[in-house]
Design a protein around this motif. Structure first.
Motif, PDB file in Angstrom:
ATOM      1  N   ASP A 185      39.200  37.520  26.708  1.00  0.00           N
ATOM      2  CA  ASP A 185      38.262  38.610  26.409  1.00  0.00           C
ATOM      3  C   ASP A 185      37.812  39.362  27.660  1.00  0.00           C
ATOM      4  OD1 ASP A 185      36.886  36.558  27.543  1.00  0.00           O
ATOM      5  OD2 ASP A 185      35.423  36.323  25.928  1.00  0.00           O
ATOM      6  N   LYS A 186      38.553  39.203  28.751  1.00  0.00           N
ATOM      7  CA  LYS A 186      38.186  39.885  29.993  1.00  0.00           C
ATOM      8  C   LYS A 186      38.849  41.257  30.077  1.00  0.00           C
ATOM      9  CE  LYS A 186      35.915  36.418  32.042  1.00  0.00           C
ATOM     10  NZ  LYS A 186      35.850  35.469  30.947  1.00  0.00           N
ATOM     11  N   TYR A 187      38.227  42.139  30.828  1.00  0.00           N
ATOM     12  CA  TYR A 187      38.747  43.491  31.025  1.00  0.00           C
ATOM     13  C   TYR A 187      39.482  43.577  32.357  1.00  0.00           C
ATOM     14  CZ  TYR A 187      36.121  45.160  27.028  1.00  0.00           C
ATOM     15  OH  TYR A 187      35.663  45.357  25.751  1.00  0.00           O
ATOM     16  N   PHE A 188      40.619  44.278  32.342  1.00  0.00           N
ATOM     17  CA  PHE A 188      41.432  44.455  33.543  1.00  0.00           C
ATOM     18  C   PHE A 188      41.729  45.931  33.743  1.00  0.00           C
ATOM     19  CE2 PHE A 188      42.198  40.135  32.223  1.00  0.00           C
ATOM     20  CZ  PHE A 188      42.198  39.440  33.427  1.00  0.00           C
ATOM     21  N   ILE A 189      42.151  46.259  34.943  1.00  0.00           N
ATOM     22  CA  ILE A 189      42.591  47.623  35.240  1.00  0.00           C
ATOM     23  C   ILE A 189      44.065  47.687  34.868  1.00  0.00           C
ATOM     24  CG2 ILE A 189      42.837  49.384  37.038  1.00  0.00           C
ATOM     25  CD1 ILE A 189      40.688  47.583  38.630  1.00  0.00           C
ATOM     26  N   ILE A 190      44.403  48.564  33.946  1.00  0.00           N
ATOM     27  CA  ILE A 190      45.783  48.692  33.477  1.00  0.00           C
ATOM     28  C   ILE A 190      46.265  50.099  33.776  1.00  0.00           C
ATOM     29  CG2 ILE A 190      47.333  48.558  31.476  1.00  0.00           C
ATOM     30  CD1 ILE A 190      45.294  46.681  30.152  1.00  0.00           C
ATOM     31  N   SER A 191      47.357  50.193  34.507  1.00  0.00           N
ATOM     32  CA  SER A 191      47.932  51.484  34.862  1.00  0.00           C
ATOM     33  C   SER A 191      48.635  52.066  33.639  1.00  0.00           C
ATOM     34  CB  SER A 191      48.918  51.278  36.014  1.00  0.00           C
ATOM     35  OG  SER A 191      49.333  52.518  36.500  1.00  0.00           O
ATOM     36  N   ILE A 192      48.347  53.331  33.341  1.00  0.00           N
ATOM     37  CA  ILE A 192      48.938  53.944  32.148  1.00  0.00           C
ATOM     38  C   ILE A 192      49.575  55.288  32.476  1.00  0.00           C
ATOM     39  CG2 ILE A 192      47.388  52.842  30.467  1.00  0.00           C
ATOM     40  CD1 ILE A 192      45.893  55.616  30.392  1.00  0.00           C
ATOM     41  N   GLU A 193      50.463  55.704  31.599  1.00  0.00           N
ATOM     42  CA  GLU A 193      51.120  57.001  31.674  1.00  0.00           C
ATOM     43  C   GLU A 193      51.224  57.485  30.235  1.00  0.00           C
ATOM     44  OE1 GLU A 193      54.453  58.196  34.904  1.00  0.00           O
ATOM     45  OE2 GLU A 193      54.947  56.613  33.487  1.00  0.00           O
ATOM     46  N   ASP A 194      50.678  58.656  29.946  1.00  0.00           N
ATOM     47  CA  ASP A 194      50.664  59.172  28.568  1.00  0.00           C
ATOM     48  C   ASP A 194      50.082  58.136  27.606  1.00  0.00           C
ATOM     49  OD1 ASP A 194      51.970  61.476  29.534  1.00  0.00           O
ATOM     50  OD2 ASP A 194      53.923  60.508  29.283  1.00  0.00           O
ATOM     51  N   GLU A 195      49.006  57.497  28.021  1.00  0.00           N
ATOM     52  CA  GLU A 195      48.278  56.517  27.207  1.00  0.00           C
ATOM     53  C   GLU A 195      49.069  55.254  26.876  1.00  0.00           C
ATOM     54  OE1 GLU A 195      46.187  58.329  23.917  1.00  0.00           O
ATOM     55  OE2 GLU A 195      45.726  60.073  25.143  1.00  0.00           O
ATOM     56  N   LYS A 196      50.200  55.060  27.571  1.00  0.00           N
ATOM     57  CA  LYS A 196      50.992  53.840  27.386  1.00  0.00           C
ATOM     58  C   LYS A 196      50.990  53.072  28.704  1.00  0.00           C
ATOM     59  CE  LYS A 196      54.210  55.533  23.875  1.00  0.00           C
ATOM     60  NZ  LYS A 196      53.947  56.967  23.736  1.00  0.00           N
ATOM     61  N   PRO A 197      51.128  51.745  28.629  1.00  0.00           N
ATOM     62  CA  PRO A 197      51.130  50.983  29.888  1.00  0.00           C
ATOM     63  C   PRO A 197      52.383  51.294  30.705  1.00  0.00           C
ATOM     64  CG  PRO A 197      51.729  49.579  28.049  1.00  0.00           C
ATOM     65  CD  PRO A 197      51.320  50.896  27.460  1.00  0.00           C
ATOM     66  N   VAL A 198      52.237  51.315  32.011  1.00  0.00           N
ATOM     67  CA  VAL A 198      53.384  51.536  32.883  1.00  0.00           C
ATOM     68  C   VAL A 198      54.279  50.294  32.817  1.00  0.00           C
ATOM     69  CG1 VAL A 198      54.092  51.782  35.298  1.00  0.00           C
ATOM     70  CG2 VAL A 198      52.178  53.119  34.409  1.00  0.00           C
ATOM     71  N   LYS A 199      55.537  50.507  32.509  1.00  0.00           N
ATOM     72  CA  LYS A 199      56.485  49.392  32.406  1.00  0.00           C
ATOM     73  C   LYS A 199      57.380  49.389  33.640  1.00  0.00           C
ATOM     74  CE  LYS A 199      56.687  49.662  27.350  1.00  0.00           C
ATOM     75  NZ  LYS A 199      57.535  49.901  26.179  1.00  0.00           N
ATOM     76  N   ILE A 200      57.535  48.242  34.241  1.00  0.00           N
ATOM     77  CA  ILE A 200      58.365  48.119  35.439  1.00  0.00           C
ATOM     78  C   ILE A 200      59.592  47.286  35.093  1.00  0.00           C
ATOM     79  CG2 ILE A 200      58.458  47.182  37.770  1.00  0.00           C
ATOM     80  CD1 ILE A 200      55.458  47.804  37.905  1.00  0.00           C
ATOM     81  N   PRO A 201      60.769  47.846  35.319  1.00  0.00           N
ATOM     82  CA  PRO A 201      62.006  47.106  34.992  1.00  0.00           C
ATOM     83  C   PRO A 201      62.054  45.771  35.726  1.00  0.00           C
ATOM     84  CG  PRO A 201      62.492  49.355  35.696  1.00  0.00           C
ATOM     85  CD  PRO A 201      61.035  49.134  35.956  1.00  0.00           C
ATOM     86  N   TYR A 202      62.573  44.764  35.053  1.00  0.00           N
ATOM     87  CA  TYR A 202      62.702  43.436  35.635  1.00  0.00           C
ATOM     88  C   TYR A 202      64.135  43.003  35.388  1.00  0.00           C
ATOM     89  CZ  TYR A 202      60.938  38.857  37.108  1.00  0.00           C
ATOM     90  OH  TYR A 202      60.691  37.695  37.795  1.00  0.00           O
ATOM     91  N   GLY A 203      64.981  43.221  36.363  1.00  0.00           N
ATOM     92  CA  GLY A 203      66.414  42.990  36.149  1.00  0.00           C
ATOM     93  C   GLY A 203      67.034  44.215  35.486  1.00  0.00           C
ATOM     94  N   ASN A 204      68.263  44.077  35.045  1.00  0.00           N
ATOM     95  CA  ASN A 204      68.999  45.241  34.545  1.00  0.00           C
ATOM     96  C   ASN A 204      69.233  45.249  33.045  1.00  0.00           C
ATOM     97  OD1 ASN A 204      69.332  46.313  37.121  1.00  0.00           O
ATOM     98  ND2 ASN A 204      71.035  44.913  37.525  1.00  0.00           N
ATOM     99  N   ASP A 205      68.606  44.328  32.329  1.00  0.00           N
ATOM    100  CA  ASP A 205      68.946  44.228  30.908  1.00  0.00           C
ATOM    101  C   ASP A 205      67.814  44.641  29.985  1.00  0.00           C
ATOM    102  OD1 ASP A 205      67.541  42.120  31.835  1.00  0.00           O
ATOM    103  OD2 ASP A 205      68.951  40.571  31.197  1.00  0.00           O
ATOM    104  N   GLY A 206      66.978  45.601  30.428  1.00  0.00           N
ATOM    105  CA  GLY A 206      65.936  46.129  29.555  1.00  0.00           C
ATOM    106  C   GLY A 206      64.627  45.346  29.594  1.00  0.00           C
ATOM    107  N   LEU A 207      64.625  44.220  30.302  1.00  0.00           N
ATOM    108  CA  LEU A 207      63.389  43.452  30.419  1.00  0.00           C
ATOM    109  C   LEU A 207      62.397  44.188  31.315  1.00  0.00           C
ATOM    110  CD1 LEU A 207      64.962  39.911  31.002  1.00  0.00           C
ATOM    111  CD2 LEU A 207      64.056  40.831  28.855  1.00  0.00           C
ATOM    112  N   TYR A 208      61.110  44.017  31.035  1.00  0.00           N
ATOM    113  CA  TYR A 208      60.119  44.691  31.874  1.00  0.00           C
ATOM    114  C   TYR A 208      58.825  43.880  31.935  1.00  0.00           C
ATOM    115  CZ  TYR A 208      57.957  46.165  27.465  1.00  0.00           C
ATOM    116  OH  TYR A 208      57.363  46.166  26.228  1.00  0.00           O
ATOM    117  N   ILE A 209      58.041  44.193  32.966  1.00  0.00           N
ATOM    118  CA  ILE A 209      56.699  43.620  33.109  1.00  0.00           C
ATOM    119  C   ILE A 209      55.720  44.784  33.199  1.00  0.00           C
ATOM    120  CG2 ILE A 209      57.268  41.392  34.158  1.00  0.00           C
ATOM    121  CD1 ILE A 209      57.091  42.657  36.875  1.00  0.00           C
TER     122      ILE A 209
END
Length: 132
Positions: free
Chosen positions: A44-68
């Protein structure tokens, strides 16, 4: 509405440090206990979440579509993290929201979502989906 400077999570940072210590000592039982503490803490804690167009920023993790998805536990982490993004030309993003990790519930249903990375500039810890 919370302000950026009001977000602080020393307890979570302590849990993360403990996970690394337990890992070095190969203490699986202590790791599981600390992960349980993390699960409880982030509920139930609040965090700072980076967003773009109201969606969370997704960072690729490897080359197969996985992201964090990066989250930040305080203002300093956010500032350094955004500088890190621009250095790596991963993102031009400068927007953020302050929300719980449950805010983007749909992410949990995505098999490519690996979890939230805490403090991307230092690659501190990935809160994996089993803890969410």
């Amino acid at each position: 509405m919370m302000k950026l400077e009001e977000i602080k999570h020393p307890e979570l940072k302590n849990h993360i440090n403990m996970i690394y210590m337990h890992g070095e000592n190969q203490n699986q039982k202590a790791i599981e206990k600390t992960e349980s503490d993390i699960r409880e803490y982030i509920k139930d804690k609040y965090f700072i979440i980076s967003i773009e167009d109201e969606k969370p920023v997704k960072i690729p993790y490897g080359n197969d579509g996985l992201y964090i998805v990066p989250i930040f536990t305080d203002e300093q982490e956010y500032i350094i993290g955004m500088q890190y993004f621009s250095l790596n030309v991963m993102d031009e993003n400068k927007e953020y929201i302050i929300e719980t990790l449950d805010y983007f519930k749909k992410l949990k249903e995505d098999p490519n979502f690996l979890g939230y990375i805490v403090n991307i500039a230092r690659v501190s810890y990935i809160i994996n989906t089993t803890l969410l």
